[in-house]
Design a protein around this motif. Sequence first.
Motif, PDB file in Angstrom:
ATOM      1  N   PHE A  33       0.866  -1.168   0.000  1.00 28.66           N
ATOM      2  CA  PHE A  33       0.000   0.000   0.000  1.00 28.66           C
ATOM      3  C   PHE A  33       0.908   1.224   0.000  1.00 28.66           C
ATOM      4  CE2 PHE A  33      -4.558  -0.319   0.602  1.00 28.66           C
ATOM      5  CZ  PHE A  33      -4.753  -1.669   0.848  1.00 28.66           C
ATOM      6  N   PHE A  35       0.898   5.529   0.337  1.00 26.56           N
ATOM      7  CA  PHE A  35       0.091   6.616   0.886  1.00 26.56           C
ATOM      8  C   PHE A  35       0.796   7.947   0.670  1.00 26.56           C
ATOM      9  CE2 PHE A  35      -2.594   3.914   3.658  1.00 26.56           C
ATOM     10  CZ  PHE A  35      -1.819   2.765   3.736  1.00 26.56           C
ATOM     11  N   TYR A  37       0.522  11.471   2.872  1.00 30.51           N
ATOM     12  CA  TYR A  37      -0.032  12.206   3.998  1.00 30.51           C
ATOM     13  C   TYR A  37       0.366  13.668   3.850  1.00 30.51           C
ATOM     14  CZ  TYR A  37      -1.536   8.154   6.701  1.00 30.51           C
ATOM     15  OH  TYR A  37      -2.203   7.035   7.134  1.00 30.51           O
ATOM     16  N   LYS A  50      -4.305   7.231  -1.206  1.00 30.87           N
ATOM     17  CA  LYS A  50      -3.622   5.957  -1.046  1.00 30.87           C
ATOM     18  C   LYS A  50      -3.944   5.053  -2.226  1.00 30.87           C
ATOM     19  CE  LYS A  50      -7.346   3.689   1.461  1.00 30.87           C
ATOM     20  NZ  LYS A  50      -7.791   3.032   2.706  1.00 30.87           N
ATOM     21  N   TYR A  90       4.224  13.809   3.086  1.00 32.06           N
ATOM     22  CA  TYR A  90       4.952  12.566   3.339  1.00 32.06           C
ATOM     23  C   TYR A  90       4.416  11.457   2.452  1.00 32.06           C
ATOM     24  CZ  TYR A  90       6.765  14.397   7.809  1.00 32.06           C
ATOM     25  OH  TYR A  90       7.400  15.119   8.786  1.00 32.06           O
ATOM     26  N   GLY A  96       3.343  -6.186   3.794  1.00 33.29           N
ATOM     27  CA  GLY A  96       3.103  -7.285   4.719  1.00 33.29           C
ATOM     28  C   GLY A  96       1.798  -7.143   5.484  1.00 33.29           C
ATOM     29  N   SER A  97       1.882  -7.176   6.810  1.00 32.44           N
ATOM     30  CA  SER A  97       0.690  -7.159   7.656  1.00 32.44           C
ATOM     31  C   SER A  97       0.026  -5.796   7.722  1.00 32.44           C
ATOM     32  CB  SER A  97       1.056  -7.596   9.072  1.00 32.44           C
ATOM     33  OG  SER A  97       1.890  -6.622   9.668  1.00 32.44           O
ATOM     34  N   GLY A  98       0.756  -4.757   7.304  1.00 39.38           N
ATOM     35  CA  GLY A  98       0.188  -3.423   7.381  1.00 39.38           C
ATOM     36  C   GLY A  98       0.307  -2.795   8.747  1.00 39.38           C
ATOM     37  N   ASN A  99       0.977  -3.452   9.673  1.00 38.39           N
ATOM     38  CA  ASN A  99       1.110  -2.890  11.012  1.00 38.39           C
ATOM     39  C   ASN A  99       2.019  -1.673  11.064  1.00 38.39           C
ATOM     40  OD1 ASN A  99      -0.612  -4.425  12.567  1.00 38.39           O
ATOM     41  ND2 ASN A  99       0.869  -6.075  12.793  1.00 38.39           N
ATOM     42  N   LYS A 100       2.945  -1.574  10.141  1.00 38.75           N
ATOM     43  CA  LYS A 100       3.882  -0.452  10.163  1.00 38.75           C
ATOM     44  C   LYS A 100       3.822   0.329   8.861  1.00 38.75           C
ATOM     45  CE  LYS A 100       8.079  -1.372  11.630  1.00 38.75           C
ATOM     46  NZ  LYS A 100       9.360  -2.092  11.902  1.00 38.75           N
ATOM     47  N   LEU A 101       3.916   1.664   9.001  1.00 37.04           N
ATOM     48  CA  LEU A 101       4.095   2.533   7.845  1.00 37.04           C
ATOM     49  C   LEU A 101       5.545   2.987   7.844  1.00 37.04           C
ATOM     50  CD1 LEU A 101       1.048   4.983   7.625  1.00 37.04           C
ATOM     51  CD2 LEU A 101       1.602   3.088   6.110  1.00 37.04           C
ATOM     52  N   PHE A 103       7.785   5.859   6.450  1.00 38.43           N
ATOM     53  CA  PHE A 103       7.625   7.190   5.883  1.00 38.43           C
ATOM     54  C   PHE A 103       8.911   7.651   5.195  1.00 38.43           C
ATOM     55  CE2 PHE A 103       3.583   8.818   7.368  1.00 38.43           C
ATOM     56  CZ  PHE A 103       3.251   7.945   8.391  1.00 38.43           C
ATOM     57  N   GLY A 104       8.736   8.443   4.159  1.00 42.76           N
ATOM     58  CA  GLY A 104       9.859   9.152   3.582  1.00 42.76           C
ATOM     59  C   GLY A 104      10.211  10.340   4.461  1.00 42.76           C
TER      60      GLY A 104
ATOM     61  N   TYR B  33       0.472   4.007  17.733  1.00 39.98           N
ATOM     62  CA  TYR B  33       1.862   4.284  17.379  1.00 39.98           C
ATOM     63  C   TYR B  33       2.363   5.559  18.047  1.00 39.98           C
ATOM     64  CZ  TYR B  33       0.431   1.323  13.433  1.00 39.98           C
ATOM     65  OH  TYR B  33      -0.063   0.297  12.663  1.00 39.98           O
ATOM     66  N   ARG B  94      -4.515   3.113  14.056  1.00 40.02           N
ATOM     67  CA  ARG B  94      -4.714   2.563  12.710  1.00 40.02           C
ATOM     68  C   ARG B  94      -6.094   1.946  12.545  1.00 40.02           C
ATOM     69  NH1 ARG B  94      -2.283  -3.110  10.376  1.00 40.02           N
ATOM     70  NH2 ARG B  94      -3.940  -3.311   8.845  1.00 40.02           N
ATOM     71  N   TYR B  99      -5.926   0.320   6.530  1.00 39.13           N
ATOM     72  CA  TYR B  99      -4.501   0.560   6.804  1.00 39.13           C
ATOM     73  C   TYR B  99      -4.221   2.028   7.120  1.00 39.13           C
ATOM     74  CZ  TYR B  99      -2.998  -4.019   4.896  1.00 39.13           C
ATOM     75  OH  TYR B  99      -2.813  -5.357   4.656  1.00 39.13           O
ATOM     76  N   GLN B 101      -3.687   5.454   8.973  1.00 44.29           N
ATOM     77  CA  GLN B 101      -3.363   5.886  10.323  1.00 44.29           C
ATOM     78  C   GLN B 101      -3.904   7.295  10.546  1.00 44.29           C
ATOM     79  OE1 GLN B 101       0.697   5.272  11.586  1.00 44.29           O
ATOM     80  NE2 GLN B 101       0.734   3.183  10.775  1.00 44.29           N
TER      81      GLN B 101
END
Lengths: 113, 112
Positions: A33, A35, A37, A50, A90, A96-101, A103-104, B33, B94, B99, B101
Amino acid sequence: GDSVTQTEGLVTLTEGLPVMLNCTYQTIYSNPFLFWYVHYLNESPRLLLKSSTDNKRTEHQGFHATLHKSSSSFHLQKSSAQLSDSALYYCALSGGSGNKLIFGTGTLLSVKP
Amino acid sequence: GGIITQTPKFLIGQEGQKLTLKCQQNFNHDTMYWYRQDSGKGLRLIYYSITENDLQKGDLSEGYDASREKKSSFSLTVTSAQKNEMAVFLCASRDWDSYEQYFGPGTRLTVL
Protein backbone atom coordinates in the motif's frame (compact mmCIF):
# COMPACT_ATOMS: atom_id res chain seq x y z
CA GLY A 1 14.33 -3.62 4.61
CA ASP A 2 11.54 -1.46 3.25
CA SER A 3 12.31 2.15 2.43
CA VAL A 4 10.76 5.25 0.90
CA THR A 5 12.70 7.98 -0.88
CA GLN A 6 11.52 11.53 -1.36
CA THR A 7 14.28 13.33 -3.21
CA GLU A 8 13.11 16.92 -2.69
CA GLY A 9 13.28 18.38 0.77
CA LEU A 10 11.82 21.70 -0.34
CA VAL A 11 9.80 22.58 -3.42
CA THR A 12 8.99 26.24 -4.01
CA LEU A 13 6.41 27.07 -6.68
CA THR A 14 4.46 30.01 -7.97
CA GLU A 15 0.69 29.76 -7.63
CA GLY A 16 -0.91 28.25 -10.73
CA LEU A 17 2.05 26.13 -11.74
CA PRO A 18 1.85 22.31 -11.72
CA VAL A 19 3.00 20.33 -8.71
CA MET A 20 4.95 17.10 -8.81
CA LEU A 21 6.43 15.59 -5.67
CA ASN A 22 8.53 12.48 -6.18
CA CYS A 23 8.24 9.24 -4.26
CA THR A 24 9.99 5.95 -4.91
CA TYR A 25 10.06 2.92 -2.69
CA GLN A 26 11.72 -0.42 -2.06
CA THR A 27 9.93 -3.42 -0.63
CA ILE A 28 9.98 -7.19 -0.81
CA TYR A 29 6.20 -7.33 -0.76
CA SER A 30 4.43 -7.76 -4.07
CA ASN A 31 1.27 -5.91 -2.97
CA PRO A 32 2.29 -2.85 -0.98
CA PHE A 33 0.00 0.00 0.00
CA LEU A 34 1.33 3.48 -0.82
CA PHE A 35 0.09 6.62 0.89
CA TRP A 36 0.49 10.37 0.72
CA TYR A 37 -0.03 12.21 4.00
CA VAL A 38 -0.23 15.99 4.27
CA HIS A 39 0.77 17.97 7.35
CA TYR A 40 -0.45 21.55 7.47
CA LEU A 41 1.07 23.90 10.02
CA ASN A 42 -0.67 23.65 13.42
CA GLU A 43 -2.74 20.66 12.33
CA SER A 44 -2.41 16.88 12.59
CA PRO A 45 -1.00 14.96 9.62
CA ARG A 46 -3.82 13.42 7.62
CA LEU A 47 -4.23 11.05 4.72
CA LEU A 48 -4.39 12.68 1.32
CA LEU A 49 -4.63 9.60 -0.88
CA LYS A 50 -3.62 5.96 -1.05
CA SER A 51 -3.34 3.10 -3.50
CA SER A 52 -2.47 -0.55 -3.79
CA THR A 53 -3.57 -1.01 -7.41
CA ASP A 54 -0.92 -0.98 -10.10
CA ASN A 55 -1.32 1.64 -12.84
CA LYS A 56 -4.58 3.04 -11.48
CA ARG A 57 -4.85 6.81 -10.90
CA THR A 58 -6.22 7.80 -7.52
CA GLU A 59 -7.44 11.35 -6.85
CA HIS A 60 -8.45 13.47 -3.89
CA GLN A 61 -8.81 17.21 -3.32
CA GLY A 62 -7.30 18.03 -6.70
CA PHE A 63 -4.22 15.88 -6.16
CA HIS A 64 -3.58 12.61 -7.96
CA ALA A 65 -1.06 9.80 -7.94
CA THR A 66 -0.58 6.53 -9.78
CA LEU A 67 1.18 3.52 -8.32
CA HIS A 68 3.66 2.13 -10.84
CA LYS A 69 5.08 -1.13 -9.56
CA SER A 70 7.39 -1.44 -12.56
CA SER A 71 9.28 1.66 -11.46
CA SER A 72 8.41 1.47 -7.72
CA SER A 73 7.01 4.98 -7.84
CA PHE A 74 4.03 6.87 -6.45
CA HIS A 75 4.52 10.52 -7.41
CA LEU A 76 2.04 13.15 -6.23
CA GLN A 77 0.75 15.62 -8.80
CA LYS A 78 -1.60 18.54 -9.10
CA SER A 79 -2.30 20.56 -12.22
CA SER A 80 -2.31 23.97 -10.59
CA ALA A 81 -0.80 24.85 -7.20
CA GLN A 82 -2.75 26.99 -4.74
CA LEU A 83 -1.41 29.02 -1.84
CA SER A 84 -3.36 26.74 0.52
CA ASP A 85 -1.37 23.70 -0.70
CA SER A 86 1.67 24.89 1.24
CA ALA A 87 2.39 22.08 3.68
CA LEU A 88 4.68 19.15 4.46
CA TYR A 89 3.94 16.07 2.34
CA TYR A 90 4.95 12.57 3.34
CA CYS A 91 4.98 9.50 1.15
CA ALA A 92 4.56 6.24 3.07
CA LEU A 93 4.67 2.52 2.41
CA SER A 94 2.90 -0.37 4.11
CA GLY A 95 3.83 -3.90 3.23
CA GLY A 96 3.10 -7.29 4.72
CA SER A 97 0.69 -7.16 7.66
CA GLY A 98 0.19 -3.42 7.38
CA ASN A 99 1.11 -2.89 11.01
CA LYS A 100 3.88 -0.45 10.16
CA LEU A 101 4.10 2.53 7.85
CA ILE A 102 7.51 3.46 6.51
CA PHE A 103 7.63 7.19 5.88
CA GLY A 104 9.86 9.15 3.58
CA THR A 105 11.73 12.20 4.85
CA GLY A 106 9.00 14.53 3.65
CA THR A 107 8.80 17.33 1.08
CA LEU A 108 7.93 20.83 2.17
CA LEU A 109 5.85 22.49 -0.52
CA SER A 110 5.86 26.27 -0.45
CA VAL A 111 3.51 28.01 -2.88
CA LYS A 112 4.13 31.72 -3.48
CA PRO A 113 1.82 34.30 -5.05
CA GLY B 1 -15.58 9.66 13.45
CA GLY B 2 -13.12 9.90 16.25
CA ILE B 3 -10.31 11.93 17.67
CA ILE B 4 -6.82 11.52 19.07
CA THR B 5 -5.74 13.76 21.90
CA GLN B 6 -2.20 14.22 23.11
CA THR B 7 -1.13 15.75 26.38
CA PRO B 8 0.66 17.95 27.03
CA LYS B 9 0.83 20.04 23.88
CA PHE B 10 4.17 21.52 24.97
CA LEU B 11 6.57 19.79 27.33
CA ILE B 12 9.68 21.44 28.74
CA GLY B 13 12.14 19.35 30.70
CA GLN B 14 15.64 19.37 32.04
CA GLU B 15 18.43 17.26 30.64
CA GLY B 16 18.42 13.86 32.35
CA GLN B 17 14.80 14.14 33.44
CA LYS B 18 12.22 11.40 32.91
CA LEU B 19 9.27 12.72 30.92
CA THR B 20 5.93 11.15 29.98
CA LEU B 21 3.74 11.91 27.00
CA LYS B 22 0.14 10.68 26.84
CA CYS B 23 -2.18 9.79 24.00
CA GLN B 24 -5.88 8.90 23.96
CA GLN B 25 -8.05 7.74 21.04
CA ASN B 26 -11.77 7.12 20.76
CA PHE B 27 -11.74 5.39 17.37
CA ASN B 28 -11.70 2.00 19.14
CA HIS B 29 -8.63 1.11 17.06
CA ASP B 30 -6.50 -1.81 18.19
CA THR B 31 -3.13 -0.56 16.93
CA MET B 32 -1.47 2.62 18.16
CA TYR B 33 1.86 4.28 17.38
CA TRP B 34 4.38 6.83 18.62
CA TYR B 35 6.45 8.69 16.05
CA ARG B 36 9.14 11.32 16.36
CA GLN B 37 9.15 14.13 13.79
CA ASP B 38 12.44 15.88 13.08
CA SER B 39 12.99 18.35 10.30
CA GLY B 40 14.52 16.64 7.28
CA LYS B 41 14.20 13.17 8.81
CA GLY B 42 10.53 12.45 8.36
CA LEU B 43 8.43 10.46 10.80
CA ARG B 44 10.35 7.77 12.63
CA LEU B 45 8.63 5.03 14.56
CA ILE B 46 9.51 4.78 18.24
CA TYR B 47 7.04 2.20 19.55
CA TYR B 48 3.79 0.64 18.47
CA SER B 49 1.19 -1.56 20.09
CA ILE B 50 -1.04 -4.02 18.27
CA THR B 51 -3.41 -4.45 21.18
CA GLU B 52 -3.81 -3.70 24.88
CA ASN B 53 -0.67 -4.68 26.85
CA ASP B 54 1.29 -5.36 23.64
CA LEU B 55 4.45 -3.37 22.88
CA GLN B 56 6.63 -3.50 19.76
CA LYS B 57 9.87 -1.57 19.28
CA GLY B 58 10.30 0.67 16.28
CA ASP B 59 13.52 1.90 14.73
CA LEU B 60 14.06 4.62 17.34
CA SER B 61 13.12 2.89 20.60
CA GLU B 62 16.41 3.35 22.47
CA GLY B 63 15.97 5.87 25.25
CA TYR B 64 12.19 5.44 25.34
CA ASP B 65 9.68 3.24 27.14
CA ALA B 66 6.01 2.81 26.30
CA SER B 67 2.89 1.60 28.06
CA ARG B 68 -0.47 0.40 26.71
CA GLU B 69 -2.57 -0.34 29.76
CA LYS B 70 -5.88 -0.01 27.99
CA LYS B 71 -7.09 0.00 24.42
CA SER B 72 -7.77 3.71 24.26
CA SER B 73 -4.49 5.00 25.66
CA PHE B 74 -0.81 4.76 24.82
CA SER B 75 1.92 6.51 26.80
CA LEU B 76 5.51 7.25 25.87
CA THR B 77 8.26 7.90 28.41
CA VAL B 78 11.55 9.58 27.63
CA THR B 79 13.76 7.81 30.16
CA SER B 80 16.49 10.47 30.34
CA ALA B 81 15.88 13.58 28.26
CA GLN B 82 18.75 14.78 26.09
CA LYS B 83 19.14 18.11 24.34
CA ASN B 84 19.20 16.47 20.92
CA GLU B 85 15.75 15.07 21.61
CA MET B 86 13.93 18.30 20.98
CA ALA B 87 11.28 17.31 18.46
CA VAL B 88 7.57 16.85 17.91
CA PHE B 89 6.15 13.52 19.05
CA LEU B 90 3.09 12.28 17.19
CA CYS B 91 0.68 9.59 18.30
CA ALA B 92 -1.42 7.69 15.79
CA SER B 93 -3.91 4.84 15.61
CA ARG B 94 -4.71 2.56 12.71
CA ASP B 95 -7.95 1.61 11.02
CA TRP B 96 -7.48 -2.11 10.56
CA ASP B 97 -9.35 -2.51 7.29
CA SER B 98 -8.06 0.52 5.38
CA TYR B 99 -4.50 0.56 6.80
CA GLU B 100 -5.01 4.32 7.30
CA GLN B 101 -3.36 5.89 10.32
CA TYR B 102 -4.99 8.81 12.14
CA PHE B 103 -2.72 11.26 13.92
CA GLY B 104 -2.95 13.41 16.99
CA PRO B 105 -1.84 17.06 17.09
CA GLY B 106 1.55 16.29 18.61
CA THR B 107 3.58 17.13 21.71
CA ARG B 108 6.50 19.48 21.21
CA LEU B 109 9.36 18.59 23.51
CA THR B 110 12.01 21.12 24.54
CA VAL B 111 14.95 20.06 26.69
CA LEU B 112 16.85 22.77 28.56
